[in-house]
Design a protein around this motif. Sequence first.
Motif, PDB file in Angstrom:
ATOM      1  N   ARG A  38     -11.580  61.871  12.493  1.00 39.61           N
ATOM      2  CA  ARG A  38     -12.022  63.089  11.795  1.00 39.61           C
ATOM      3  C   ARG A  38     -10.819  63.794  11.168  1.00 39.61           C
ATOM      4  NH1 ARG A  38     -14.879  66.886  15.574  1.00 39.61           N
ATOM      5  NH2 ARG A  38     -15.705  67.843  13.667  1.00 39.61           N
ATOM      6  N   ASP A 187     -18.682  64.962   8.853  1.00 43.76           N
ATOM      7  CA  ASP A 187     -19.206  65.035  10.218  1.00 43.76           C
ATOM      8  C   ASP A 187     -20.659  64.574  10.303  1.00 43.76           C
ATOM      9  OD1 ASP A 187     -16.794  65.919  11.028  1.00 43.76           O
ATOM     10  OD2 ASP A 187     -17.391  67.952  11.522  1.00 43.76           O
ATOM     11  N   ALA A 188     -20.885  63.359   9.908  1.00 42.33           N
ATOM     12  CA  ALA A 188     -22.203  62.756  10.084  1.00 42.33           C
ATOM     13  C   ALA A 188     -22.171  61.872  11.328  1.00 42.33           C
ATOM     14  CB  ALA A 188     -22.597  61.961   8.839  1.00 42.33           C
ATOM     15  N   LEU A 189     -21.710  60.637  11.178  1.00 43.75           N
ATOM     16  CA  LEU A 189     -21.655  59.703  12.301  1.00 43.75           C
ATOM     17  C   LEU A 189     -20.638  60.118  13.352  1.00 43.75           C
ATOM     18  CD1 LEU A 189     -22.352  56.954  13.622  1.00 43.75           C
ATOM     19  CD2 LEU A 189     -20.543  55.962  12.200  1.00 43.75           C
ATOM     20  N   LEU A 190     -19.401  60.411  12.926  1.00 42.87           N
ATOM     21  CA  LEU A 190     -18.326  60.651  13.886  1.00 42.87           C
ATOM     22  C   LEU A 190     -18.603  61.846  14.782  1.00 42.87           C
ATOM     23  CD1 LEU A 190     -15.237  59.925  11.608  1.00 42.87           C
ATOM     24  CD2 LEU A 190     -16.111  58.510  13.478  1.00 42.87           C
ATOM     25  N   ARG A 192     -21.537  63.044  15.564  1.00 43.16           N
ATOM     26  CA  ARG A 192     -22.676  62.740  16.438  1.00 43.16           C
ATOM     27  C   ARG A 192     -22.287  61.826  17.590  1.00 43.16           C
ATOM     28  NH1 ARG A 192     -25.304  64.447  11.976  1.00 43.16           N
ATOM     29  NH2 ARG A 192     -27.401  65.300  12.324  1.00 43.16           N
ATOM     30  N   ILE A 217     -15.144  55.079   9.199  1.00 49.50           N
ATOM     31  CA  ILE A 217     -15.031  56.131   8.197  1.00 49.50           C
ATOM     32  C   ILE A 217     -16.000  55.878   7.041  1.00 49.50           C
ATOM     33  CG2 ILE A 217     -13.501  57.128   6.453  1.00 49.50           C
ATOM     34  CD1 ILE A 217     -11.214  56.823   8.451  1.00 49.50           C
ATOM     35  N   ASP A 220     -19.480  56.725   8.171  1.00 52.84           N
ATOM     36  CA  ASP A 220     -19.620  58.186   8.221  1.00 52.84           C
ATOM     37  C   ASP A 220     -19.852  58.741   6.821  1.00 52.84           C
ATOM     38  OD1 ASP A 220     -19.161  60.614  10.137  1.00 52.84           O
ATOM     39  OD2 ASP A 220     -18.004  61.100   8.341  1.00 52.84           O
ATOM     40  N   ARG A 221     -19.090  58.232   5.839  1.00 50.18           N
ATOM     41  CA  ARG A 221     -19.206  58.716   4.466  1.00 50.18           C
ATOM     42  C   ARG A 221     -20.589  58.394   3.878  1.00 50.18           C
ATOM     43  NH1 ARG A 221     -15.053  56.173   2.489  1.00 50.18           N
ATOM     44  NH2 ARG A 221     -13.599  57.799   3.122  1.00 50.18           N
ATOM     45  N   THR A 224     -23.309  60.815   5.233  1.00 51.31           N
ATOM     46  CA  THR A 224     -23.177  62.259   5.039  1.00 51.31           C
ATOM     47  C   THR A 224     -24.253  62.855   4.137  1.00 51.31           C
ATOM     48  OG1 THR A 224     -21.551  61.851   3.281  1.00 51.31           O
ATOM     49  CG2 THR A 224     -20.699  62.392   5.469  1.00 51.31           C
ATOM     50  N   TRP A 228     -25.000  65.156   7.288  1.00 54.58           N
ATOM     51  CA  TRP A 228     -23.793  65.986   7.371  1.00 54.58           C
ATOM     52  C   TRP A 228     -24.044  67.224   8.216  1.00 54.58           C
ATOM     53  CZ3 TRP A 228     -23.463  70.988   5.364  1.00 54.58           C
ATOM     54  CH2 TRP A 228     -24.495  71.382   4.503  1.00 54.58           C
TER      55      TRP A 228
END
Length: 239
Positions: A38, A187-190, A192, A217, A220-221, A224, A228
């Motif tokens: 992150r 801050d979507a996957l990471l 959570r 990463i 996560d992108r 989002t 997100w």
Amino acid sequence: MNNSELVDTQKRYAQLHQGANAVARYQRKLDNRVDHLRHQVETDILGRLLVGSVFDCTIGIGRFIGHLPRVTRYDGMDLSEEFVGFVREAHPDSEVVVGDLLAQLPLENGAYDNAVCLRSLSGIGSLHVILPEMIRVVRPGGLIVIDYGRRATVTNVKGIRTVLDGDDLDGIIATLDASVTERIYVDALLARVKAYNRVFRFINGPRGRLISDQRLIKMDRILTSWLWQRQIVVLRKNL
């Protein structure tokens, strides 16, 4: 709750994250893979955006200093004397002071090319006080980079009830001497992953290394757009 009670609550909430061993606690937080990634995402974003001098309103342990290739000077302040002392020792070329973000920033108008405040405003609030000050200390055409959560939540930390991300961000932005140039969702996957202990332990463990940092990463992108939880908002001060 009246305004004075709200400010007092915000100050007490902020102080929970300061004081003795604050540096060690923050460093331990960045030791795990998820929070390190992150941090890497934020560093990449700031590295793309920021050019010239930067004032960080909550500098913490100075985690971005020396990692933003187009930044010529990185100064800042923090409520924590321990954080400020650590940054002064680790980065003697940076000017760092103890300061309260809810008070007037100790700077002249237009003193910096950019102002930054990440991972702080959600809990501190009072954006109607803080954002105009951040804009004031940036030169015309300079950038102000902040972050804020997707929706308001209520938390209780050591007996202090606090509303996170409770301000009307867009309503306040509409009153400012600046315009939004970009919104970057993160801050979507990471984020959570941290909520699920078994997944968190797997990602941080040796078997989790089968999934590369770059892939995590990228995942996560991709997510989002739907999942997100926090947005990084880039404002440009009006000319």
